[in-house]
Scaffold this active site. Structure first.
Site, short mmCIF file in Angstrom:
data_model
loop_
_atom_site.label_atom_id
_atom_site.label_comp_id
_atom_site.label_asym_id
_atom_site.label_seq_id
_atom_site.Cartn_x
_atom_site.Cartn_y
_atom_site.Cartn_z
N SER A 126 0.79 -1.23 0.00
CA SER A 126 0.00 0.00 0.00
C SER A 126 0.82 1.28 0.00
CB SER A 126 -1.00 -0.01 1.16
OG SER A 126 -0.38 -0.38 2.36
N HIS A 176 -6.00 -3.56 -2.16
CA HIS A 176 -5.83 -2.58 -3.24
C HIS A 176 -5.99 -3.19 -4.63
CE1 HIS A 176 -4.63 0.70 -0.65
NE2 HIS A 176 -3.90 -0.16 0.03
N LYS A 196 -12.61 0.32 -0.79
CA LYS A 196 -11.66 0.97 -1.71
C LYS A 196 -12.27 1.01 -3.11
CE LYS A 196 -7.94 0.45 1.46
NZ LYS A 196 -6.94 -0.39 2.10
C1 LIG Z 1 -6.94 -0.49 3.62
C2 LIG Z 1 -6.26 -1.78 3.91
C3 LIG Z 1 -6.77 -2.65 4.86
C4 LIG Z 1 -7.92 -2.27 5.74
O1 LIG Z 1 -9.10 -2.25 5.01
P1 LIG Z 1 -10.32 -1.35 5.53
O2 LIG Z 1 -11.50 -1.93 4.88
O3 LIG Z 1 -10.02 0.05 5.12
O4 LIG Z 1 -10.33 -1.51 7.02
C5 LIG Z 1 -6.15 -3.86 5.05
N1 LIG Z 1 -5.07 -4.20 4.31
C6 LIG Z 1 -4.54 -3.37 3.38
C7 LIG Z 1 -3.35 -3.80 2.60
C8 LIG Z 1 -5.12 -2.12 3.18
O5 LIG Z 1 -4.58 -1.30 2.29
#
Ligand SMILES: *Cc1c(COP(=O)(O)O)cnc(C)c1O
Length: 386
Positions: free
Chosen positions: A177, A205, A236
């Site tokens: 990320s 992602h 996302k």
């Molecule tokens: C954003 C993210 C999460 C958490 O997801 P949410 O639904 O925002 O809590 C977990 N792992 C990764 C790699 C992320 O980028």
């Protein structure tokens, strides 16, 4: 306690680690309103432009009219409703697994899956750049955690070789990320049978973005393996909220009976599940969104690389721009906002010292004109004398 709170706050402030939120005064999109000014938003994970999509809003409104808003209780108590069940069926089909289970966020999904599967006798092999929710889940699970250098499959294999644990679980982000790079999944999948290991793949992602149909990194690399458990989020690219674990039927049954972040929490509002179903409809019906996302990401990355900036090997819509020094990075972010471009600066402890960066994320909804003006502002700002 009061002195602890003020001392701790002062310590964070002094170390430059105090965080604060910036108010966005409009719906999410490629351009948002901040302090009454229109700015290019280059730090959202709304990769396909669905968070404010008319069909998603319509699905939410219709579901609220039919189901009300709150779910009332945990799914195991009174909270499981047709939109939850329908979404899980859709997610399992989308991820090509036997079953799927909703969680209230990606953080909860990682926590719920890892703590249900790992205990003191488990060896977990975790990429050093994995998401914070994975790190926290590992601590709570009490597993023995072996960390390997980012994307270092040889290092991972050396650790696997040494392990005598009966249960071996490898955990990796599909897309990292803060770097926008991809995990070496073909090589990791090649280790699963040899070492009798399971892989938990965090595809936060990649879900909706990568692979021909947007199924994620496994589709992108054309990998199928029964020992892979997939996590994805709805918040996302799918423009909704919540997350899920997808895998075998037994895995999902076990999570329902054992996963505390699933059992001891109120279910997602049914309308939230309904919006995610609509988002999957759009992901499946409009591959052009994905094509535009990748085109925009390549355009943005190429512009930066041509101007001589290091994008740290990014291969996806997450495009970091290496700026190194933490204080300078935050100053760049501030100056860019004044020029109408909102990009977060990322510094330690989120990334290691000396690798602070502006972390841009590109969306299918950005226009070429918007990206061009953002590129010009970034290049101008980073070339300014301090
Ligand atoms: C954003 C993210 C999460 C958490 O997801 P949410 O639904 O925002 O809590 C977990 N792992 C990764 C790699 C992320 O980028």
């Amino acid at each position: 306690m009061n002195s602890y709170i003020s001392d701790e706050l002062a310590r964070l402030t002094q170390a430059g680690l105090a965080r604060s939120m910036r108010l966005v005064e409009s719906a999410q999109g490629p351009v948002v309103l901040m302090d009454g000014q229109e700015v290019q938003l280059l730090c959202s994970n709304d990769y396909l432009g669905l968070a404010n999509h008319p069909a998603i809003k319509e699905a939410a409104i219709r579901a609220i009219e039919k189901w009300g808003f709150g779910a009332g209780a945990s799914r195991l108590v009174s909270g499981t409703m047709p939109p939850h069940v329908a979404l899980e069926e859709r997610l399992a089909a989308f991820k090509q697994t036997a079953a799927a289970l909703l969680f209230n966020s990606g953080y909860h999904a990682n926590l719920g899956c890892i703590t249900a599967l790992c205990n003191r006798t488990t060896d977990v092999f975790s990429d050093r750049l994995n998401h914070a929710s994975i790190t926290d889940a590992c601590v709570l699970s009490r597993a023995r955690v072996r960390r390997y250098a980012n994307r270092d499959v040889d290092g991972l294999e050396r650790l696997l070789k040494k392990s005598t644990a009966k249960t071996k679980i490898i955990i990796t982000d599909g897309v990292f990320s803060m770097d926008g790079t991809l995990a070496p999944l073909a090589d990791i999948a090649g280790l699963l049978d040899r070492y009798n290991a399971t892989l938990i793949l965090d595809d936060a992602h990649a879900t909706g973005c990568l692979g021909e149909h947007g199924r994620g990194t496994l589709e992108r690399f054309n990998i199928k393996h029964p020992a892979i458990i997939q996590m994805g989020t709805l918040g996302k690219a799918l423009g909704s909220f919540g997350a899920f674990i997808a895998g075998g039927k037994n895995l999902i049954d076990l999570l329902v009976s054992k996963s505390r972040p699933f059992i001891y929490t109120t279910a997602l509002p049914p309308a939230v599940a309904a919006t995610a179903i609509k988002a999957l409809d759009i992901v499946e019906a409009e591959p052009e969104r994905r094509a535009r996302l990748h085109e925009n990401a390549a355009f943005f990355r190429d512009g930066l690389n041509r101007a001589g900036f290091d994008t740290l090997g990014s291969e996806t819509q997450i495009v970091p721009i290496l700026t190194q020094d933490a204080a300078r990075t935050m100053e760049f972010s501030k100056r860019l906002l004044k020029k109408g471009v909102f990009i977060q600066g990322i510094r330690p402890p989120t990334v290691s010292a000396g690798t602070s960066r502006l972390r841009a994320s590109v969306s299918a909804a950005h226009t070429k004109a918007g990206l061009t003006s953002a590129l010009n502002a970034i290049i101008e700002t980073l070339n300014e004398r301090d």
